[in-house]
Design a protein around this motif. Structure first.
Motif, PDB file in Angstrom:
ATOM      1  N   SER A 109       6.986  -4.573  25.162  1.00  0.00           N
ATOM      2  CA  SER A 109       8.307  -4.250  25.702  1.00  0.00           C
ATOM      3  C   SER A 109       9.382  -5.069  25.005  1.00  0.00           C
ATOM      4  CB  SER A 109       8.307  -4.518  27.208  1.00  0.00           C
ATOM      5  OG  SER A 109       9.581  -4.289  27.739  1.00  0.00           O
ATOM      6  N   ASP A 110       9.083  -6.361  24.799  1.00  0.00           N
ATOM      7  CA  ASP A 110      10.061  -7.202  24.088  1.00  0.00           C
ATOM      8  C   ASP A 110      10.272  -6.688  22.679  1.00  0.00           C
ATOM      9  OD1 ASP A 110       8.860 -10.279  25.627  1.00  0.00           O
ATOM     10  OD2 ASP A 110      10.400  -8.847  26.257  1.00  0.00           O
TER      11      ASP A 110
ATOM     12  N   SER B  97      -0.714  -5.347  36.328  1.00  0.00           N
ATOM     13  CA  SER B  97      -0.050  -4.115  35.885  1.00  0.00           C
ATOM     14  C   SER B  97      -0.886  -2.895  36.229  1.00  0.00           C
ATOM     15  CB  SER B  97       0.182  -4.145  34.373  1.00  0.00           C
ATOM     16  OG  SER B  97       1.016  -5.216  34.051  1.00  0.00           O
TER      17      SER B  97
ATOM     18  N   TYR C 128       9.439  -0.957  34.664  1.00  0.00           N
ATOM     19  CA  TYR C 128       8.769  -1.663  35.759  1.00  0.00           C
ATOM     20  C   TYR C 128       9.769  -2.107  36.825  1.00  0.00           C
ATOM     21  CZ  TYR C 128       6.035  -5.221  38.177  1.00  0.00           C
ATOM     22  OH  TYR C 128       5.401  -5.960  39.141  1.00  0.00           O
ATOM     23  N   LYS C 129      10.861  -2.673  36.371  1.00  0.00           N
ATOM     24  CA  LYS C 129      11.849  -3.171  37.334  1.00  0.00           C
ATOM     25  C   LYS C 129      12.390  -2.045  38.195  1.00  0.00           C
ATOM     26  CE  LYS C 129      13.678  -7.095  34.762  1.00  0.00           C
ATOM     27  NZ  LYS C 129      14.778  -7.495  33.901  1.00  0.00           N
TER      28      LYS C 129
ATOM     29  N   GLU D 257       1.531  -5.486  27.364  1.00  0.00           N
ATOM     30  CA  GLU D 257       2.595  -4.528  27.682  1.00  0.00           C
ATOM     31  C   GLU D 257       3.967  -5.211  27.672  1.00  0.00           C
ATOM     32  OE1 GLU D 257       0.146  -5.346  29.624  1.00  0.00           O
ATOM     33  OE2 GLU D 257       0.772  -5.683  31.702  1.00  0.00           O
ATOM     34  N   TRP D 258       3.995  -6.501  28.075  1.00  0.00           N
ATOM     35  CA  TRP D 258       5.284  -7.207  28.089  1.00  0.00           C
ATOM     36  C   TRP D 258       5.694  -7.567  26.661  1.00  0.00           C
ATOM     37  CZ3 TRP D 258       6.883  -6.111  32.608  1.00  0.00           C
ATOM     38  CH2 TRP D 258       5.977  -6.056  33.679  1.00  0.00           C
TER      39      TRP D 258
ATOM     40  N   LYS E  38       9.255  -3.093  30.461  1.00  0.00           N
ATOM     41  CA  LYS E  38       9.851  -4.048  31.408  1.00  0.00           C
ATOM     42  C   LYS E  38      10.937  -3.384  32.260  1.00  0.00           C
ATOM     43  CE  LYS E  38      10.366  -8.409  29.776  1.00  0.00           C
ATOM     44  NZ  LYS E  38      11.028  -9.580  29.184  1.00  0.00           N
ATOM     45  N   LYS E  39      11.811  -2.641  31.585  1.00  0.00           N
ATOM     46  CA  LYS E  39      12.906  -1.995  32.314  1.00  0.00           C
ATOM     47  C   LYS E  39      12.348  -0.996  33.324  1.00  0.00           C
ATOM     48  CE  LYS E  39      16.895  -2.332  29.307  1.00  0.00           C
ATOM     49  NZ  LYS E  39      17.334  -1.807  28.029  1.00  0.00           N
TER      50      LYS E  39
ATOM     51  N   GLU F 166      12.423  -3.756  22.746  1.00  0.00           N
ATOM     52  CA  GLU F 166      13.795  -4.187  23.030  1.00  0.00           C
ATOM     53  C   GLU F 166      14.477  -4.639  21.752  1.00  0.00           C
ATOM     54  OE1 GLU F 166      16.100  -7.298  26.040  1.00  0.00           O
ATOM     55  OE2 GLU F 166      13.973  -7.559  25.598  1.00  0.00           O
TER      56      GLU F 166
ATOM     57  N   GLU G 135      11.220   0.916  27.188  1.00  0.00           N
ATOM     58  CA  GLU G 135      10.817  -0.482  27.384  1.00  0.00           C
ATOM     59  C   GLU G 135      10.106  -0.611  28.720  1.00  0.00           C
ATOM     60  OE1 GLU G 135      14.044  -3.331  26.856  1.00  0.00           O
ATOM     61  OE2 GLU G 135      15.010  -1.848  25.548  1.00  0.00           O
TER      62      GLU G 135
END
Lengths: 411, 318
Positions: free
Chosen positions: B113-114, B271, B136-137, B109-110, B133-134, B117, B131
């Protein structure tokens, strides 16, 4: 399911309690107070089987919060404590005692006295027996406050114009004495650490001339094996004996025990001085042991007096050329760590910068123990001679002359 | 005195319905609020996930047949049909879709995400690509904050009833005195607390988290596109992720241990835990319930493949 019910309630209260504790650790008193309001309803549940129950927790936490909270007053604190007193009969005297302490810490001596007197008269069936220890403490502290009143009256008499002709004050003073003496005597019979009580009691006895009783009390306190080991007991005894002009022999025997328990005690300088003055060989030997032992401790590293005692004795021994083996004995166990501890190059510079007398004394010791070529001595004698200080020139000559002594000590 | 356990309430509800001999409830169709398609939409919004995911949830729902009225509608007294927990089901569907698209093995998933991006940098037209990652944050931040508030609320919870209970006349005075003391203490320390919060009006909406596209800080992901993680194959958009892992190879029987799967005993990717934690917070239930439902859905979805009994049983090729 009712068991689960209990655990949910308990969990929620435990969580609440941990929030209170966190807030207290971070000194957030308002937040702690807020969570405490949600916690207090645990009083309505039965926690009788737990070791630490809510009423005790609330008492302790509530006291802390009220102590520190900016908006809290003594009045609030007092009213809170009165409630806590009604909460648990099993803890009644303890709460009274701590309340009194708090009042004393806030300078409310009269209130504290009233509280203690009230607590003293409390009776509650078998609880009175079970809380006997707390009762004794309450009586002792009440006695201590009586001593304070006695002391005040005494000072009035001593400083007043009519001297001891002021009868009412004098009578009051004597009555405080009787009350105080009775309670203080009681508590110090029980094995324990009772420094303030002992001191005050002895003061009373000395004033009224009962030196025998005072001496007996102090001997008991210091030498009765049932009492916990307490260096102060020996200090008090020593001070008493000194006050009454006792023989050097008894003073030395008291301080010897103190040296055994606390080799780093501040009285060790006096002890060493006393021993050095004595003609007996064994006392001279002991003096050396005492001063070396004191300087083993970091707190003495920069003490000029201690170093001068050691320097003086070493100088004497070296000049007389007798008993160099004493120095060797003391130095044998220290030669692998004292150089780094006391005589490093860094310390040489620092000592010279900060304290010239200290560096002089230390330099002498280093010169004999480590020889004229050791970095400490070399640095300081160089600096001292450069600064054209006469004593350093003399020192340099002395150490050079007695280098054979160093060789014998280190060999 | 405890917070009611979901399972218990649910079972009591069923028992009650059977006891009252209620007839079959009105059919649940796809225009009903309780239909998975509707609930998925609701939870996708609340979880701040792209609207485009709704297409995928509908596909899963259709594929495993859980959108049928017969499956969904409650028939009290009928012991043979498994009773549907509507919200849990919807949440589980979303979790499965996330696993389908993002794999959620703590690596892919990461990476994805990259990748999205990167593609976003050249993406000029239309909305930004989603994305992980975004998201998730943003979600972690909100979730932690809300969870913390909830924990504090729970710690502050007052259990006592208005009138104190006592069981004997002897105890009466003691109980009343205690009550009086509690009230006094509450007043005393209440005054020392932080300034009283104004009584918060209960929020009429059932949404605990809300995200608005008008918000300029870019925290709303509803309008984001999934194109960043999809690829074109034969004219159709398919996920780039070719793999899937099953939560469990075999389902337990409810009769044996009361559960279909065991959430606590196996180690799952972080995750996956996170996603379960999110929905468990929104639904106010233990994550294991959602996990059970996810297992059931997966087994229905990969039924054919499972019957073949693959040798390596955790990762499947779709």
């Amino acid at each position: 399911s009712s068991h689960e019910h209990k655990t949910n309630f308990k969990k929620s209260k435990e969580a609440c309690l941990s929030y209170i504790q966190d807030a207290m650790l971070q000194k957030q008193w308002k937040r702690a107070a807020e969570f405490l309001t949600y916690y207090v309803e645990s009083l309505e549940k039965d926690f009788s089987r737990e070791r630490l129950n809510p009423s005790e927790i609330i008492w302790r936490i509530g006291s802390e919060i009220l102590c520190h909270h900016s908006a809290s007053s003594m009045k609030e604190f007092n009213s809170f404590i009165e409630q806590m007193k009604t909460l648990a009969v099993k803890r009644y005297l303890k709460v009274c005692l701590e309340h009194a302490f708090h009042l004393l810490c806030n300078g409310l001596i009269d209130e504290a006295y009233q509280n203690l007197s009230l607590a003293e008269s409390w009776r509650f069936g078998e609880q009175t027996l079970l809380q006997d220890k707390e009762m004794k403490l309450i009586q002792a502290y009440r006695g201590l406050l009586d001593y304070c009143s006695w002391s005040k009256q005494k000072n009035i008499l001593l400083h007043s114009q009519d001297g001891f002709d002021n009868l009412p004050v004098e009578q009051e003073m004597h009555s405080y004495f009787r009350k105080a003496a009775l309670s203080l005597k009681e508590i110090i019979r029980i094995p324990g650490v009772w420094d303030p009580f002992v001191k005050c009691y002895v003061d009373l006895l000395e004033f009224y001339g009962d030196h025998n009783e005072a001496r007996q009390v102090l001997n008991e306190y210091a030498y009765n094996s049932k009492f916990p080991a307490n260096p102060n007991a020996h200090v008090y005894l020593y001070q008493f004996l000194k006050r009454h002009g006792e023989s050097k022999k008894s003073l030395i025997s008291v301080l010897k025990i103190l040296h055994d328990i606390v080799p780093s005690h501040e009285l060790m300088i006096d002890f060493n001085t006393m021993l050095q003055k004595s003609k007996k060989r064994k006392n001279q030997r002991l003096a050396l042991e005492v001063i070396f032992a004191a300087l083993d401790y970091a707190g003495w590293k920069e003490n000029v007096k201690a170093w001068s005692c050691l320097a003086r004795q070493i100088k004497q021994i070296v000049i007389s050329e007798k008993h160099l083996d004493w120095i060797k004995q003391e130095w044998d166990t220290r030669k692998d760590w004292w150089p780094a501890f006391h005589f490093s190059r860094y310390l040489a510079k620092r000592n010279w910068q900060e304290n010239e007398s200290l560096s002089y004394e230390k330099a002498l010791v280093a010169g004999i123990l480590l020889g004229k070529d050791c970095k400490y001595f070399k640095y300081l004698s160089h600096q001292g001679c450069k600064a054209q200080l006469k004593k350093f020139r003399i020192l340099k000559k002395f150490v050079n002359k007695h280098n054979p002594a160093y060789l014998r000590i280190s060999g | 005195q405890s917070w009611p356990v979901y399972e218990e309430v649910f079972n009591k509800m069923l028992e009650l319905a059977a006891f009252l001999e209620l007839p079959r409830f009105p059919d649940i169709t796809d225009s009903c609020f309780l239909h998975p398609d509707m609930l998925c939409m609701k939870y996708l919004m609340e979880a701040n996930l792209p609207d485009e995911l709704h297409n995928w949830t509908c596909r899963v729902v259709k594929k495993i047949g859980i959108g049928e009225a017969d499956f969904l509608t409650l028939m009290p007294g009928n012991k043979s049909t498994r009773k549907v927990k509507y919200d849990v089901l919807a949440a589980a569907v979303i979790v499965v879709v996330l696993k389908l698209l993002f794999l959620l093995d703590d690596r892919y998933e990461w990476f994805l995400s990259d990748f999205a991006e990167e593609r976003n940098k050249n993406n000029k037209e239309g909305g930004p690509y989603f994305e992980f990652k975004k998201w998730y944050k943003v979600i972690k931040c909100s979730l932690d904050e809300k969870q913390k508030k909830l924990d504090e609320e729970r710690a502050k919870y007052l259990w006592r009833c208005e009138k104190p209970l006592f069981y004997s006349a002897k105890k009466k005075s003691k109980v009343l005195k205690r009550r009086q003391m509690v009230v006094t203490l509450q007043n005393q320390f209440g005054k020392l607390s932080d300034s009283v919060r104004p009584a918060e009006k209960p929020n009429p909406s059932s949404f605990q988290l809300s995200w608005s596209e008008e918000n300029t800080d870019g925290n709303c992901f509803h309008g984001h596109s999934l194109r960043g993680i999809l690829q074109e194959k034969c004219g159709l958009l398919t996920p780039m992720n070719p793999d899937y892992w099953l939560c469990t190879v075999k389902l337990c029987t409810e009769k044996m241990c009361g559960h279909l799967a065991h959430y606590r005993e196996v180690e799952f990717p972080e995750s996956y835990h996170f996603v379960l934690r999110l929905f468990s917070f929104l639904l106010r239930i233990q994550p294991s319930y959602i996990h059970d439902e996810v297992c059931v859905i997966e087994h229905k979805l990969f039924n054919k493949k499972l019957c073949k009994k693959p040798k390596y049983n955790t990762v499947l090729r779709k």
